[in-house]
Design an enzyme around this catalytic site. Structure first.
Site, PDB file in Angstrom:
ATOM      1  N   LYS A 190      34.497  33.876  34.923  1.00 21.12           N
ATOM      2  CA  LYS A 190      33.845  34.149  36.207  1.00 21.12           C
ATOM      3  C   LYS A 190      33.072  32.933  36.725  1.00 21.12           C
ATOM      4  O   LYS A 190      32.853  32.793  37.914  1.00 21.12           O
ATOM      5  CB  LYS A 190      32.974  35.387  36.105  1.00 21.12           C
ATOM      6  CG  LYS A 190      33.853  36.616  35.903  1.00 21.12           C
ATOM      7  CD  LYS A 190      33.152  37.922  35.972  1.00 21.12           C
ATOM      8  CE  LYS A 190      34.147  39.064  35.882  1.00 21.12           C
ATOM      9  NZ  LYS A 190      34.825  39.159  34.552  1.00 21.12           N
TER      10      LYS A 190
HETATM   11  C1  LIG Z   1      35.975  39.832  34.343  1.00 21.56           C
HETATM   12  C2  LIG Z   1      36.751  39.504  33.132  1.00 21.56           C
HETATM   13  C3  LIG Z   1      38.119  39.869  33.005  1.00 21.56           C
HETATM   14  C4  LIG Z   1      38.847  40.666  34.058  1.00 21.56           C
HETATM   15  O1  LIG Z   1      39.077  39.945  35.236  1.00 21.56           O
HETATM   16  P1  LIG Z   1      39.472  40.697  36.593  1.00 21.56           P
HETATM   17  O2  LIG Z   1      39.374  39.682  37.653  1.00 21.56           O
HETATM   18  O3  LIG Z   1      38.460  41.804  36.754  1.00 21.56           O
HETATM   19  O4  LIG Z   1      40.851  41.239  36.420  1.00 21.56           O
HETATM   20  C5  LIG Z   1      38.794  39.487  31.850  1.00 21.56           C
HETATM   21  N1  LIG Z   1      38.166  38.815  30.864  1.00 21.56           N
HETATM   22  C6  LIG Z   1      36.864  38.459  30.943  1.00 21.56           C
HETATM   23  C7  LIG Z   1      36.237  37.741  29.805  1.00 21.56           C
HETATM   24  C8  LIG Z   1      36.111  38.781  32.082  1.00 21.56           C
HETATM   25  O5  LIG Z   1      34.814  38.433  32.147  1.00 21.56           O
END
Ligand SMILES: *Cc1c(COP(=O)(O)O)cnc(C)c1O
Length: 495
Positions: A133
């Protein structure tokens, strides 16, 4: 570049063409839809070749300028240069170069009939909070500060987190002028590492609020406060959730980067496997593919919460109740419905916004829709899913442990639980001669409890995180009470 809502009616669409800047700070479109570019910018083979030698920040600039056409190019260049530095994405491991921002590591190489098939990891988790993120949120922090300064405005971000999103938002917004963050989390429910990561921030514009309750109580508080429209307007309350369009665009960049780093010329294709929850990450892959990036397959990997896997196997989208949403060892994928999925459905139904509106209205009234083409189905567009490259698979706790062990034994690399879901599913979709890139969405240190279960040893912590739990923590403890929450926010916004 103009933006339209996935639920626009003809009248509303022609009345309000939106620009990148006008949707930057917002969430949903007023009609409840999600913003999409009116058409996808195409990238030519010549352009793609020219991009092969660019540093990450300059590639980000080239892509962002196609979408943010109302921001002066020199400003975009400065913002991307400030965001994508080796210092921000410093948590590279042995064998990785921080300057690559999203370095690639090859796990497996298999020759079959003279063609090499590779399985490659692309690290998206070397930023400040050790999860993917940061890739988008760090840019968002700089974009927000820029846009707010331009309009002499301010913004108070109010959200709830059970872990990754809240900390990524805080690390992106800390110290940014014009922005404050009020982040709710369930008191005592996050891991000690996640708690320390958030609560050790001492910046005056960051407010950690530990709520005496569970994550749902936090979300209910955010909803209750946001539903008070006059409070929301007066205190300039906003969010940074995964439907934010700028986040999606920032994520498009690393698909281009992964492709360019894994190939030598544009006749080659690669596939991507993406550990998925809200469909935000892989939605960016879909957009990269629509722009002309030679992607073969986009593989959706889910955990036990398999809403998306079910759709990509059957054409039935059936959202889960919270009682049917499992708490798993890849918790950032524990979702009951996928908030960005509407963006793909909009393309799948030929960008028919009336139909998209009807389908997602049905999600609200009937808990889902069915595009399988069966007797009682709402449509038969599922037969076209393959044209978009999508396939899927699912992974369980046992698969996760086994995959973590196998990757540690065979390659000496310790992967996190979400990435393990990705590798497990990627293996089921390998095509001879096509490199498979698995997106690494977090570092193992973040989910150490499961690493201990799988390997019997702790995951290595990046430098600077060794003693994070012993740093002084700044937070307030509050009851789940809407009025007390509003009083707290009002007292700190000064508005
Ligand atoms: C948020 C997240 C995901 C999922 O991503 P999306 O965009 O919601 O599909 C997968 N792995 C980690 C470590 C995350 O923080």
């Amino acid at each position: 570049m103009q933006y339209v809502s996935t639920r626009a009616t003809r009248a509303s669409a022609s009345r309000n063409p939106e620009t990148f800047s006008s949707i930057l700070l917002g969430g949903l479109a007023p009609d409840g839809g999600l913003f999409m570019p009116a058409e996808y910018p195409r990238v030519s083979g010549e352009e793609l070749n020219a991009w092969r030698k660019l540093p990450y920040a300059e590639l980000a600039y080239e892509i962002l300028r196609k979408f943010a056409t109302d921001i002066p190019e020199a400003d975009i260049k400065a913002l991307t240069a400030k965001t994508y530095t080796a210092d921000v994405y410093r948590n590279a491991r042995a064998g990785e170069s921080a300057a690559d921002i999203t370095p690639l590591r090859t796990l497996e190489e298999e020759g079959s009939q003279g063609v090499g098939t590779k399985l490659v990891l692309q690290a998206l988790s070397n930023g400040p909070t050790l999860a993917f993120k940061d890739m988008a949120m760090q840019l968002l922090g700089n974009l927000f500060e820029y846009a707010l300064a331009k309009n002499e405005d301010e913004l108070n971000i109010f959200g709830a987190t059970s872990g990754d999103t809240g900390s990524a938002a805080e690390y992106a917004m800390r110290g940014k002028r014009g922005v404050r963050v009020f982040m709710l989390s369930p008191a005592g429910k996050m891991s000690p590492f996640q708690t320390a990561q958030m609560f050790s921030l001492q910046d005056p514009n960051i407010f950690n609020i530990a709520v005496e309750g569970v994550f749902d109580d936090c979300q209910d508080l955010v909803k209750a406060v946001s539903n008070d429209l006059s409070f929301k307007a007066r205190h300039k309350i906003g969010t940074v959730n995964s439907i934010n369009w700028a986040r999606v665009v920032a994520q498009v960049v690393y698909y281009f980067r992964g492709y360019l780093a894994a190939t030598t010329d544009n006749s080659q294709k690669v596939s991507f496997t993406v550990p998925s929850g809200n469909f935000g990450n892989i939605c960016a892959g879909h957009i990269a593919r629509m722009m002309g990036l030679p992607i073969d397959k986009l593989v959706v990997a889910t955990n036990e919460n398999d809403v998306l896997d079910e759709f990509f196997r059957t054409g039935v989208y059936r959202v889960r109740k919270s009682s049917e949403t499992y708490h798993t060892s890849s918790p950032s994928m524990d979702i009951s419905k996928a908030s960005n999925f509407e963006r793909f459905i909009y393309d799948l139904v030929g960008r028919d916004s009336e139909r998209t509106h009807a389908l997602f209205r049905k999600v609200e009234t009937h808990g889902g829709f069915d595009l399988s083409g069966g007797p009682d189905a709402d449509g038969d567009e599922f037969k076209r899913v393959g044209e978009y490259g999508f396939v899927s698979g699912k992974s369980t706790h046992a698969d996760r442990l086994e995959t973590i062990r196998m990757v540690a034994d065979d390659y000496g690399i310790v992967i996190d639980t979400h990435t393990a879901d990705g590798i497990k599913v990627a293996r089921e979709h390998m095509t001879p001669g096509v490199t498979m890139i698995v997106l690494e969405t977090a570092l193992a240190a973040k989910f150490n409890e499961t690493i201990l279960d799988a390997l019997g040893t702790d995951a290595e912590r990046p430098a600077g995180f060794e003693d994070i739990e012993s740093l002084p923590q700044k937070f307030v403890l509050m009851r789940p009470n809407v009025d007390e929450m509003k009083t707290f926010i009002a007292a700190h916004t000064g508005l």
